[in-house]
Design a protein around this motif. Structure first.
Motif, PDB file in Angstrom:
ATOM      1  N   GLY A  15       5.081   3.138   2.394  1.00 31.97           N
ATOM      2  CA  GLY A  15       5.997   2.215   1.709  1.00 31.97           C
ATOM      3  C   GLY A  15       5.656   0.791   2.082  1.00 31.97           C
ATOM      4  O   GLY A  15       4.510   0.356   1.943  1.00 31.97           O
ATOM      5  N   ASP A  16       6.650   0.068   2.629  1.00 33.98           N
ATOM      6  CA  ASP A  16       6.444  -1.337   2.995  1.00 33.98           C
ATOM      7  C   ASP A  16       5.752  -1.510   4.332  1.00 33.98           C
ATOM      8  O   ASP A  16       5.433  -2.637   4.728  1.00 33.98           O
ATOM      9  CB  ASP A  16       7.810  -2.046   3.099  1.00 33.98           C
ATOM     10  CG  ASP A  16       8.468  -2.189   1.737  1.00 33.98           C
ATOM     11  OD1 ASP A  16       7.736  -2.102   0.732  1.00 33.98           O
ATOM     12  OD2 ASP A  16       9.700  -2.360   1.697  1.00 33.98           O
ATOM     13  N   ILE A  17       5.590  -0.416   5.047  1.00 33.92           N
ATOM     14  CA  ILE A  17       5.037  -0.514   6.404  1.00 33.92           C
ATOM     15  C   ILE A  17       3.527  -0.360   6.396  1.00 33.92           C
ATOM     16  O   ILE A  17       2.997   0.590   5.815  1.00 33.92           O
ATOM     17  CB  ILE A  17       5.666   0.560   7.308  1.00 33.92           C
ATOM     18  CG1 ILE A  17       7.141   0.238   7.492  1.00 33.92           C
ATOM     19  CG2 ILE A  17       4.960   0.647   8.651  1.00 33.92           C
ATOM     20  CD1 ILE A  17       7.839   1.175   8.407  1.00 33.92           C
ATOM     21  N   MET A  18       2.836  -1.317   7.019  1.00 38.31           N
ATOM     22  CA  MET A  18       1.387  -1.232   7.164  1.00 38.31           C
ATOM     23  C   MET A  18       1.092  -1.229   8.664  1.00 38.31           C
ATOM     24  O   MET A  18       1.531  -2.127   9.386  1.00 38.31           O
ATOM     25  CB  MET A  18       0.736  -2.451   6.488  1.00 38.31           C
ATOM     26  CG  MET A  18      -0.760  -2.455   6.530  1.00 38.31           C
ATOM     27  SD  MET A  18      -1.510  -1.190   5.464  1.00 38.31           S
ATOM     28  CE  MET A  18      -1.335  -1.963   3.838  1.00 38.31           C
ATOM     29  N   LEU A  19       0.380  -0.222   9.117  1.00 38.70           N
ATOM     30  CA  LEU A  19       0.098  -0.093  10.545  1.00 38.70           C
ATOM     31  C   LEU A  19      -1.396  -0.007  10.805  1.00 38.70           C
ATOM     32  O   LEU A  19      -2.155   0.455   9.959  1.00 38.70           O
ATOM     33  CB  LEU A  19       0.767   1.166  11.108  1.00 38.70           C
ATOM     34  CG  LEU A  19       2.284   1.268  11.000  1.00 38.70           C
ATOM     35  CD1 LEU A  19       2.745   2.631  11.525  1.00 38.70           C
ATOM     36  CD2 LEU A  19       2.975   0.153  11.778  1.00 38.70           C
ATOM     37  N   PHE A  20      -1.800  -0.419  12.016  1.00 40.90           N
ATOM     38  CA  PHE A  20      -3.170  -0.207  12.460  1.00 40.90           C
ATOM     39  C   PHE A  20      -3.120   0.275  13.909  1.00 40.90           C
ATOM     40  O   PHE A  20      -2.048   0.430  14.468  1.00 40.90           O
ATOM     41  CB  PHE A  20      -4.034  -1.469  12.286  1.00 40.90           C
ATOM     42  CG  PHE A  20      -3.473  -2.717  12.905  1.00 40.90           C
ATOM     43  CD1 PHE A  20      -2.556  -3.496  12.221  1.00 40.90           C
ATOM     44  CD2 PHE A  20      -3.870  -3.116  14.172  1.00 40.90           C
ATOM     45  CE1 PHE A  20      -2.038  -4.659  12.790  1.00 40.90           C
ATOM     46  CE2 PHE A  20      -3.360  -4.279  14.750  1.00 40.90           C
ATOM     47  CZ  PHE A  20      -2.442  -5.042  14.054  1.00 40.90           C
ATOM     48  N   GLU A  21      -4.294   0.509  14.498  1.00 39.20           N
ATOM     49  CA  GLU A  21      -4.453   1.174  15.805  1.00 39.20           C
ATOM     50  C   GLU A  21      -4.062   2.653  15.642  1.00 39.20           C
ATOM     51  O   GLU A  21      -2.880   3.006  15.570  1.00 39.20           O
ATOM     52  CB  GLU A  21      -3.620   0.500  16.909  1.00 39.20           C
ATOM     53  CG  GLU A  21      -4.167  -0.840  17.372  1.00 39.20           C
ATOM     54  CD  GLU A  21      -5.488  -0.756  18.142  1.00 39.20           C
ATOM     55  OE1 GLU A  21      -5.809   0.315  18.685  1.00 39.20           O
ATOM     56  OE2 GLU A  21      -6.203  -1.773  18.186  1.00 39.20           O
ATOM     57  N   SER A  22      -5.084   3.503  15.638  1.00 40.81           N
ATOM     58  CA  SER A  22      -4.880   4.912  15.262  1.00 40.81           C
ATOM     59  C   SER A  22      -3.867   5.648  16.141  1.00 40.81           C
ATOM     60  O   SER A  22      -3.120   6.501  15.653  1.00 40.81           O
ATOM     61  CB  SER A  22      -6.213   5.655  15.275  1.00 40.81           C
ATOM     62  OG  SER A  22      -6.748   5.731  16.583  1.00 40.81           O
TER      63      SER A  22
END
Lengths: 221, 221
Positions: free
Chosen positions: A61-68
């Motif tokens: 959705g609106d959430i974008m994440l990085f770092e696995s």
């Protein structure tokens, strides 16, 4: 609702970590290819997803994440549906602590010893056509043996099936992508000297989630 | 009940991380000295606490833990008494994800760039009497600048007071021990070029827990 998206295919070990978690909790996901050879990960579009320009990134959705590892924990925390799916065990501080200890060991002891072997024997030959640098590999194998000595002693003395106890956890899953690649090299034989580690790895690789993802991990030219 | 024990004093940056968490949640603890110069951390007694022979380790009753980030999370998870103490925010997957992202960024981006400067300019001069290797320091400073560019852009675009949002979290605390040491060197001036990072660091260092621990961190000959 649109499925969640993983930017970067399972060819990228850290993307495979995220996908393994998604499979564990049974969440549908779309894989969006990122063309590494064309340096798409350093392009503006990908940098907007991850300012460090690395793979994978993840959208829900609106959430974008990085770092696995952070993405993986989000997936497990948000989407686990049953106690069996609960690979973090955060409701039990003692169990969660053991999960965290062996998760951190993977990041700070196991992977640093294994990563140079992965690059020299898997990535560079496929991507650059080079042959492994023997000195780098030999030094890393020595480091890895010392780490595996600790794993062997831990698994043998605790008599646990898995690293954090008698339950499969994020600590085990975390070891999957890079170990899987090493197991495709001649250095897989090293694990023969560590019977408890070898038996643990076979238990880990019996997970349907990891079997499924591992079919898509081959690094090609 | 006996207080919990931290093996290794605040002179060890990773022990300082654990103590900062104990201070945050208000748990009494005993510091057990480990004589690094006498290699006590590689002795059988310490290896029984941490098979990798590193500092710190942590004891809470029957539980013995190692890997400072795992210990820290255990302490925060088990002993946080109020929402204000909840530096992990695991009850809210979205907030916890942001805490995890910037916790992982510390481990995989920030610290690798900063650690060589810490060793060359803080540890080796005090322990070995050497002068810093200029090439190593300059290369690390270049890496650190690229990392700080990302932090500056993140803090400035989100307008957040802290890394994970408008709340102090484990992500911020995690940056404390090594940044504190760098701030004792001439390279502290680097942060002057990053106004949002500098303001963030001042907010972090205003925490009573960190002020208290930082008084015991000086590395001496």
């Amino acid at each position: 609702m649109a499925p969640v998206k993983v930017f970067g295919s399972a060819v990228f070990a850290n993307a495979a970590r995220v996908m393994a978690c998604l499979e564990e909790v049974g969440v549908e996901y779309e894989v969006v290819e990122v063309d590494y050879m064309a340096k798409e990960h350093k392009g503006l579009k990908h940098l907007a997803r991850n300012p460090f320009g690395q793979i994978p990134t993840f959208q829900d959705g609106d959430i974008m994440l990085f770092e696995s590892r952070a993405i993986a924990k989000y997936v497990l925390r948000k989407y686990a549906k049953s106690a069996q799916d609960d690979l973090l065990r955060e409701g039990n501080p003692e169990e969660a602590a053991m999960v965290d200890v062996w998760t951190e060991v993977e990041a700070h002891q196991y992977l640093p010893a294994m990563a140079p072997i992965f690059y020299e024997c898997v990535v560079y030959p496929a991507r650059l056509g080079t042959t492994p640098n023997k000195k780098v590999v030999d030094e890393s194998l020595e480091k890895l043996k010392k780490v595996l000595d600790v794993y062997e002693a831990h698994l043998s003395s605790t008599k646990s099936k898995y690293l954090a106890g008698d339950f499969f956890s994020f600590a085990d899953l975390n070891h999957f992508p890079f170990t899987f690649h090493i197991m495709t090299t001649t250095h897989a034989s090293l694990f023969g000297s560590y019977p408890h580690v070898k038996a643990w790895w076979e238990r880990v690789m019996a997970r349907p989630s990891l079997k499924k993802i591992s079919a898509h991990m081959e690094i090609k030219a």
